[in-house]
Design a protein around this motif. Structure first.
Motif, PDB file in Angstrom:
ATOM      1  N   THR A 436       0.849  -1.196   0.000  1.00  0.00           N
ATOM      2  CA  THR A 436       0.000   0.000   0.000  1.00  0.00           C
ATOM      3  C   THR A 436       0.877   1.236   0.000  1.00  0.00           C
ATOM      4  O   THR A 436       1.777   1.362   0.838  1.00  0.00           O
ATOM      5  CB  THR A 436      -0.920   0.007   1.235  1.00  0.00           C
ATOM      6  OG1 THR A 436      -1.708  -1.194   1.238  1.00  0.00           O
ATOM      7  CG2 THR A 436      -1.861   1.201   1.206  1.00  0.00           C
ATOM      8  N   VAL A 438       1.169   5.662  -0.561  1.00  0.00           N
ATOM      9  CA  VAL A 438       0.477   6.940  -0.452  1.00  0.00           C
ATOM     10  C   VAL A 438       1.209   7.948  -1.331  1.00  0.00           C
ATOM     11  O   VAL A 438       2.447   8.078  -1.259  1.00  0.00           O
ATOM     12  CB  VAL A 438       0.415   7.442   0.999  1.00  0.00           C
ATOM     13  CG1 VAL A 438      -0.231   8.831   1.064  1.00  0.00           C
ATOM     14  CG2 VAL A 438      -0.373   6.472   1.862  1.00  0.00           C
ATOM     15  N   GLU A 445      -5.704  14.327  -4.632  1.00  0.00           N
ATOM     16  CA  GLU A 445      -6.924  13.519  -4.565  1.00  0.00           C
ATOM     17  C   GLU A 445      -7.757  13.600  -5.842  1.00  0.00           C
ATOM     18  O   GLU A 445      -8.676  12.791  -6.040  1.00  0.00           O
ATOM     19  CB  GLU A 445      -7.770  13.954  -3.362  1.00  0.00           C
ATOM     20  CG  GLU A 445      -8.404  15.333  -3.478  1.00  0.00           C
ATOM     21  CD  GLU A 445      -7.464  16.460  -3.091  1.00  0.00           C
ATOM     22  OE1 GLU A 445      -7.920  17.610  -3.061  1.00  0.00           O
ATOM     23  OE2 GLU A 445      -6.283  16.173  -2.810  1.00  0.00           O
ATOM     24  N   ASP A 449      -8.311   8.256 -12.664  1.00  0.00           N
ATOM     25  CA  ASP A 449      -8.095   6.818 -12.491  1.00  0.00           C
ATOM     26  C   ASP A 449      -7.102   6.251 -13.492  1.00  0.00           C
ATOM     27  O   ASP A 449      -6.329   5.345 -13.155  1.00  0.00           O
ATOM     28  CB  ASP A 449      -9.430   6.073 -12.609  1.00  0.00           C
ATOM     29  CG  ASP A 449     -10.332   6.331 -11.406  1.00  0.00           C
ATOM     30  OD1 ASP A 449      -9.812   6.745 -10.350  1.00  0.00           O
ATOM     31  OD2 ASP A 449     -11.558   6.114 -11.526  1.00  0.00           O
ATOM     32  N   LYS A 452      -3.667   6.805 -12.243  1.00  0.00           N
ATOM     33  CA  LYS A 452      -3.403   5.897 -11.126  1.00  0.00           C
ATOM     34  C   LYS A 452      -3.044   4.512 -11.655  1.00  0.00           C
ATOM     35  O   LYS A 452      -2.114   3.871 -11.158  1.00  0.00           O
ATOM     36  CB  LYS A 452      -4.627   5.815 -10.204  1.00  0.00           C
ATOM     37  CG  LYS A 452      -4.886   7.055  -9.375  1.00  0.00           C
ATOM     38  CD  LYS A 452      -6.206   6.967  -8.629  1.00  0.00           C
ATOM     39  CE  LYS A 452      -6.263   5.789  -7.694  1.00  0.00           C
ATOM     40  NZ  LYS A 452      -7.550   5.744  -6.947  1.00  0.00           N
ATOM     41  N   ARG A 471      -2.418  -1.149  -3.545  1.00  0.00           N
ATOM     42  CA  ARG A 471      -3.272  -0.042  -3.123  1.00  0.00           C
ATOM     43  C   ARG A 471      -2.501   1.273  -3.281  1.00  0.00           C
ATOM     44  O   ARG A 471      -1.358   1.384  -2.819  1.00  0.00           O
ATOM     45  CB  ARG A 471      -3.694  -0.207  -1.666  1.00  0.00           C
ATOM     46  CG  ARG A 471      -4.334  -1.554  -1.332  1.00  0.00           C
ATOM     47  CD  ARG A 471      -5.685  -1.681  -1.989  1.00  0.00           C
ATOM     48  NE  ARG A 471      -6.444  -2.769  -1.401  1.00  0.00           N
ATOM     49  CZ  ARG A 471      -6.995  -3.737  -2.097  1.00  0.00           C
ATOM     50  NH1 ARG A 471      -6.842  -3.756  -3.421  1.00  0.00           N
ATOM     51  NH2 ARG A 471      -7.703  -4.686  -1.496  1.00  0.00           N
ATOM     52  N   GLN A 473      -3.128   5.207  -2.395  1.00  0.00           N
ATOM     53  CA  GLN A 473      -3.953   6.219  -1.742  1.00  0.00           C
ATOM     54  C   GLN A 473      -3.417   7.607  -2.070  1.00  0.00           C
ATOM     55  O   GLN A 473      -2.207   7.795  -2.251  1.00  0.00           O
ATOM     56  CB  GLN A 473      -3.946   5.997  -0.226  1.00  0.00           C
ATOM     57  CG  GLN A 473      -4.455   4.624   0.185  1.00  0.00           C
ATOM     58  CD  GLN A 473      -4.253   4.341   1.667  1.00  0.00           C
ATOM     59  OE1 GLN A 473      -3.707   5.179   2.398  1.00  0.00           O
ATOM     60  NE2 GLN A 473      -4.671   3.168   2.110  1.00  0.00           N
ATOM     61  N   LEU A 474      -4.315   8.593  -2.144  1.00  0.00           N
ATOM     62  CA  LEU A 474      -3.963   9.950  -2.556  1.00  0.00           C
ATOM     63  C   LEU A 474      -4.179  10.914  -1.395  1.00  0.00           C
ATOM     64  O   LEU A 474      -5.232  10.902  -0.753  1.00  0.00           O
ATOM     65  CB  LEU A 474      -4.810  10.368  -3.753  1.00  0.00           C
ATOM     66  CG  LEU A 474      -4.779   9.404  -4.957  1.00  0.00           C
ATOM     67  CD1 LEU A 474      -5.764   9.864  -6.027  1.00  0.00           C
ATOM     68  CD2 LEU A 474      -3.373   9.318  -5.543  1.00  0.00           C
ATOM     69  N   ARG A 475      -3.178  11.740  -1.130  1.00  0.00           N
ATOM     70  CA  ARG A 475      -3.267  12.729  -0.057  1.00  0.00           C
ATOM     71  C   ARG A 475      -2.935  14.108  -0.625  1.00  0.00           C
ATOM     72  O   ARG A 475      -1.798  14.365  -1.035  1.00  0.00           O
ATOM     73  CB  ARG A 475      -2.284  12.398   1.064  1.00  0.00           C
ATOM     74  CG  ARG A 475      -2.514  11.049   1.708  1.00  0.00           C
ATOM     75  CD  ARG A 475      -3.599  11.092   2.749  1.00  0.00           C
ATOM     76  NE  ARG A 475      -3.845   9.760   3.287  1.00  0.00           N
ATOM     77  CZ  ARG A 475      -3.152   9.226   4.283  1.00  0.00           C
ATOM     78  NH1 ARG A 475      -2.155   9.919   4.830  1.00  0.00           N
ATOM     79  NH2 ARG A 475      -3.413   8.018   4.728  1.00  0.00           N
TER      80      ARG A 475
END
Length: 489
Positions: A436, A438, A445, A449, A452, A471, A473-475
């Motif tokens: 996973t 980040v 955010e 897609d 990504k 995975r 994740q976007l911050r």
């Protein structure tokens, strides 16, 4: 580079070798599974008000008055020809009795003594095993009085219990301990847990680097559609007829776990009930079976998806693969019945092409071909499981990850969103199992897609992460002027 975290005291492994075996036997629908659940302390076995729910032997670790025992729930004893389903179920129960240190023979106190009880009481007596006679469903005064009829079976004093209501269990546990063989000398399991290989070494600033995978057995769930050969595969791995198999689809109803040692590694393998399309699941018992299968998948590290190679990839197979990906498990694709496939190259290509088109996250999933019935090729499965678990536990160093990230940005810059370019700053891996990551950046955010997917596919190829969910994740960076209404310069 390994994950650096504060050292965590491991859980002491439970003693598993040479434990006394306690088998629960009796005719169907006397409450064996309910008693099993009471003794192991959780709802581990399926229970329904239907005779014959339990088909395979189900094992559980029970702590009885300070002693661990291997408790076995068995199918109901019935007279049937050996080649029939009930004959195979009885053979499985007989195997459990042969291995038992103590037999709990159950009757239904409310129903009274039946001819089947009398017949199998004589059979159990001939097995030369210590026996405790359990008069179940003996709640209340009437039930306790009815339990006295069990004296006629000649198995000693009956113990009146109500597994459903928890009555009489304290006395039962005391009797179980009294009838077990002497306890062996205690072993310092905690000392064994803190071996020399417990930690990989020192990290930065004195931090301890934990191993990529925690100690303990590797958990494997065998999943797939009904009649794909999951139970036959389980038997082939264990080298014994542990699971009931046959041409009838849906033989396995509950999730059955077994421990296997191979090349110095310990595996906990769970055979699950076949997963059908949701629209075709009607009976309450089958719904419980499906729930048990999904729960076993959630607890697993690696899911072995068994396909009937002669039928190719069915839509339900894709649904199960999506479930594996959604739960974040590593996956090994097991193509069974490979010995009867005529054009093997075309079959393998068709299956992999279907998966690559329908399941991008399963790209590069390891494939093992075998025949569970003959055992040919089965020895290749566990090495593939080890490799998949290693990838599932993989960690990418932050420096290496960001050098790769910069090259990906240079090769293909992020698209404009609302006419403004996204400022993607850096990435880090926050966990494994599954890997996973980040991604931090201004308005990160809002990343589309397709970009990504571009990053995920690049990570999969560059860092050799085939066949496991990744995975991302976007911050986004918080705007300090957002709450005041002022505009940033």
């Amino acid at each position: 580079m390994a994950d650096r975290r504060k050292p965590m005291r491991p859980v002491a492994p439970l003693p598993s070798a040479d434990l006394p075996v306690v088998a629960i036997v009796g005719r169907p629908n006397v409450g064996k599974s309910t008693l099993f659940n009471r003794l192991v302390g959780r709802r581990q076995a399926l229970v329904a008000d239907t005779p014959g729910v339990t088909r395979d032997r189900k094992e559980g670790l029970a702590l009885v008055r300070g002693r661990y025992v291997r408790l076995i729930d068995t199918a109901g004893l019935e007279e049937a020809a050996p080649e029939t389903l009930f004959g195979r179920m009885r053979a499985s129960s007989e195997g459990a009795v042969a291995d038992a240190s103590l037999v709990l023979f159950c009757i239904d106190a409310r129903a009274g003594i039946t001819p089947s009880d009398e017949h199998f009481a004589q059979w159990v007596r001939r097995q030369n095993r210590p026996i405790l006679l359990i008069a179940n469903k003996a709640e209340g005064r009437l039930g306790a009085a009815s339990a006295l009829e069990a004296y006629s079976l000649g198995l000693g004093e009956p113990l009146a219990v109500s597994a459903e209501h928890g009555e009489g269990l304290a006395d039962l546990m005391a009797e179980i301990v009294d009838h077990l063989p002497p306890e062996p000398e205690p072993v310092d399991f905690m000392a064994d847990a803190f071996g020399e290989d417990m930690f990989e070494g020192e990290g930065e600033e004195g931090e301890v680097v934990l191993p990529a995978r925690p100690p303990g057995p590797m958990r494997i769930a065998i999943v797939g559609r009904p009649n794909a050969g999951k139970s036959t595969l389980m038997n082939a791995l264990l080298g014994e007829e542990r699971m009931i198999t046959g041409p009838e689809p849906g033989l396995t109803r509950d999730s059955i776990a077994a421990t296997l040692f191979d090349d110095g590694d310990q595996f906990e393998i769970v055979d699950t009930a076949g997963l059908r399309r949701k629209a075709r699941i009607d009976e309450a018992l089958e719904k419980m079976s499906v729930s048990a299968s999904i729960e076993a998948l959630k607890m697993a590290e690696v899911a072995v998806l068994v396909l009937d190679a002669t039928l190719g990839v069915h839509e339900q197979d894709l649904q199960i693969a999506r479930l594996i990906e959604r739960e974040g498990r590593a996956c090994v694709l097991a193509l069974n019945k490979w010995d009867v496939v005529e054009d093997r190259n075309a079959t393998r290509k068709a299956i992999l092409d279907r998966l690559s088109i329908s399941l991008a996250q399963m790209r590069g999933v390891p494939v093992v071909t075998f025949s569970a019935l003959t055992g040919a090729g089965v020895q290749r499965l566990l090495p593939a499981v080890r490799d998949a678990c290693t990838v599932w536990n993989a960690r990418v160093p932050t420096g290496e990850l960001n050098r790769w990230f910069e090259s990906m940005l240079e090769r293909h810059a992020p698209p404009l969103v609302d006419g403004r370019r996204l400022k993607l700053r850096y990435m880090t891996q926050v966990k494994s199992r599954p890997p996973t990551f980040v991604l931090f950046g201004t308005r990160a955010e809002l990343l589309p897609d397709d970009y990504k997917r571009y990053l995920v596919n690049g990570m999969r190829e560059t860092f050799d992460l085939p066949g496991v969910p990744i995975r991302l994740q976007l911050r986004g960076t918080k705007n300090p002027y957002a709450e005041t209404g002022r505009k940033s310069r």
